[in-house]
Design a protein around this motif. Structure first.
Motif, PDB file in Angstrom:
ATOM      1  N   VAL A   1     -18.504  30.272   1.590  1.00 14.33           N
ATOM      2  CA  VAL A   1     -18.212  31.167   2.711  1.00 14.33           C
ATOM      3  C   VAL A   1     -17.551  32.447   2.205  1.00 14.33           C
ATOM      4  N   VAL A   2     -16.597  32.312   1.302  1.00 13.38           N
ATOM      5  CA  VAL A   2     -15.946  33.498   0.733  1.00 13.38           C
ATOM      6  C   VAL A   2     -16.991  34.381   0.044  1.00 13.38           C
ATOM      7  N   ALA A   3     -17.931  33.771  -0.668  1.00 14.63           N
ATOM      8  CA  ALA A   3     -18.983  34.543  -1.346  1.00 14.63           C
ATOM      9  C   ALA A   3     -19.825  35.328  -0.335  1.00 14.63           C
ATOM     10  N   GLU A   4     -20.146  34.718   0.801  1.00 12.48           N
ATOM     11  CA  GLU A   4     -20.916  35.421   1.830  1.00 12.48           C
ATOM     12  C   GLU A   4     -20.185  36.670   2.319  1.00 12.48           C
ATOM     13  N   LEU A   5     -18.863  36.575   2.387  1.00 14.90           N
ATOM     14  CA  LEU A   5     -18.048  37.643   2.958  1.00 14.90           C
ATOM     15  C   LEU A   5     -17.619  38.695   1.944  1.00 14.90           C
ATOM     16  N   THR A   6     -17.930  38.477   0.678  1.00 14.92           N
ATOM     17  CA  THR A   6     -17.472  39.367  -0.391  1.00 14.92           C
ATOM     18  C   THR A   6     -18.500  40.462  -0.633  1.00 14.92           C
ATOM     19  N   ASP A   7     -18.080  41.709  -0.392  1.00 15.05           N
ATOM     20  CA  ASP A   7     -18.953  42.851  -0.661  1.00 15.05           C
ATOM     21  C   ASP A   7     -19.063  43.075  -2.162  1.00 15.05           C
ATOM     22  N   ASP A   8     -20.181  43.600  -2.572  1.00 15.72           N
ATOM     23  CA  ASP A   8     -20.412  43.965  -3.971  1.00 15.72           C
ATOM     24  C   ASP A   8     -19.775  45.327  -4.202  1.00 15.72           C
ATOM     25  N   ARG A   9     -18.603  45.328  -4.820  1.00 14.97           N
ATOM     26  CA  ARG A   9     -17.839  46.565  -5.014  1.00 14.97           C
ATOM     27  C   ARG A   9     -18.469  47.506  -6.042  1.00 14.97           C
ATOM     28  N   SER A  10     -19.497  47.049  -6.742  1.00 15.42           N
ATOM     29  CA  SER A  10     -20.180  47.942  -7.677  1.00 15.42           C
ATOM     30  C   SER A  10     -21.127  48.891  -6.935  1.00 15.42           C
ATOM     31  N   LEU A  11     -21.413  48.595  -5.670  1.00 11.84           N
ATOM     32  CA  LEU A  11     -22.292  49.443  -4.870  1.00 11.84           C
ATOM     33  C   LEU A  11     -21.491  50.540  -4.174  1.00 11.84           C
ATOM     34  N   PRO A  12     -22.129  51.659  -3.888  1.00 12.77           N
ATOM     35  CA  PRO A  12     -21.444  52.706  -3.107  1.00 12.77           C
ATOM     36  C   PRO A  12     -21.067  52.162  -1.732  1.00 12.77           C
ATOM     37  N   SER A  13     -20.027  52.719  -1.166  1.00  9.07           N
ATOM     38  CA  SER A  13     -19.515  52.280   0.135  1.00  9.07           C
ATOM     39  C   SER A  13     -20.603  52.278   1.198  1.00  9.07           C
ATOM     40  N   ARG A  14     -21.415  53.293   1.240  1.00  5.58           N
ATOM     41  CA  ARG A  14     -22.478  53.382   2.251  1.00  5.58           C
ATOM     42  C   ARG A  14     -23.440  52.197   2.133  1.00  5.58           C
ATOM     43  N   GLU A  15     -23.793  51.829   0.892  1.00  4.08           N
ATOM     44  CA  GLU A  15     -24.692  50.690   0.673  1.00  4.08           C
ATOM     45  C   GLU A  15     -24.014  49.380   1.076  1.00  4.08           C
ATOM     46  N   GLN A  16     -22.722  49.232   0.781  1.00  7.91           N
ATOM     47  CA  GLN A  16     -21.994  48.033   1.197  1.00  7.91           C
ATOM     48  C   GLN A  16     -22.036  47.891   2.716  1.00  7.91           C
ATOM     49  N   LYS A  17     -21.811  48.988   3.417  1.00  8.22           N
ATOM     50  CA  LYS A  17     -21.813  48.951   4.882  1.00  8.22           C
ATOM     51  C   LYS A  17     -23.198  48.602   5.414  1.00  8.22           C
ATOM     52  N   HIS A  18     -24.233  49.170   4.814  1.00  6.08           N
ATOM     53  CA  HIS A  18     -25.599  48.858   5.228  1.00  6.08           C
ATOM     54  C   HIS A  18     -25.887  47.368   5.011  1.00  6.08           C
TER      55      HIS A  18
END
Length: 183
Positions: A88-105
Motif C-alpha cells: 500500500v505504501v508503494a502504491e502511494l509513493t510518488d516517483d521523486r525522480s520525475l518532474p512534479s507535473r508528471e508526478q501529478k499526472h
C-alpha cells in the motif's frame, strides 16, 4: 486486553514512532512552521473514520510518506510491517525522480487502479491537504497556485470515488472549505 489487540496497538505505535522519527525536522509546505508529522497524524485520523478501517490501512496511513519524503526504503517498511502494508505504501509513493507535473499526472491516472486501502488513504491525504490550504495556503503559492492544487486534488479524488462514502464526504467538505477560503 487480548494479546492480538495488544499486538495491533504495538504495531500502530511502532508505525507512528517510525514516521515521527523519519519526518523529524520536516515542515509541511514551504515556509510553514507546522511539523510534517501533524499531516501524517491527520491522514491517519481521517482514515480511522472509515467504516472499513483495518490495521494494515492505519499502518500504511501512518507510513504513507516515509519512503517518498525520507531516506527510509520500502524494504524497511516491509521488514517491520509486512508485505501488505509495504504494498500500500508503494502504491502511494510518488516517483521523486520525475518532474512534479508528471508526478501529478500519474496520481490522476493511477488513482482508479489503487487498492481499496490505498484509495482510502489517498482520499484522506488529499482531504488533509485541502484542509491545510483552507486554513492557510503557503504564502509563496498565491491564490492561482492554491486553486490549481485544489483542482489537482479533485481530479485525483474523482478516480477514488465509489468505495468509501464517509471519506468521500469528508473530502468534499474540505474541498468546499478550500474553495471558500480562496474566493
Amino acid at each position: 486486553m487480548e494479546m492480538e489487540e495488544a499486538d495491533s496497538l504495538r504495531r500502530v505505535a511502532m508505525a507512528f514512532d517510525l514516521a515521527a522519527r523519519a519526518h523529524e525536522g520536516q515542515r509541511r509546505g514551504a515556509g510553514r512552521r507546522e511539523p510534517f508529522i501533524s499531516h501524517v497524524a491527520d491522514v491517519a485520523r481521517r482514515v480511522a473514520q472509515s467504516p472499513a478501517l483495518d490495521e494494515e490501512t492505519l499502518l500504511a496511513a501512518l507510513l504513507h510518506d516515509v519512503v517518498e519524503k525520507t531516506d527510509h526504503d520500502m524494504a524497511e517498511v516491509e521488514r517491520l510491517f509486512g508485505s501488505e502494508v509495504a504494498s500500500v505504501v508503494a502504491e502511494l509513493t510518488d516517483d521523486r525522480s520525475l518532474p512534479s507535473r508528471e508526478q501529478k499526472h500519474r496520481q490522476i491516472e493511477e488513482a482508479p487502479r489503487f487498492s481499496d486501502r490505498a484509495k482510502r488513504i489517498k482520499l484522506a491525504d488529499k482531504a488533509s491537504k485541502l484542509a491545510s490550504i483552507a486554513a492557510k495556503p503557503p504564502g509563496w503559492w498565491g491564490r492561482p497556485k492554491a486553486r490549481r492544487e485544489v483542482e489537482q486534488a479533485r481530479k485525483v479524488a474523482a478516480g477514488l470515488r465509489g468505495l468509501d462514502p464517509v471519506l468521500e464526504q469528508a473530502f468534499d467538505e474540505e474541498a468546499r472549505r478550500a474553495d471558500e477560503a480562496l474566493s
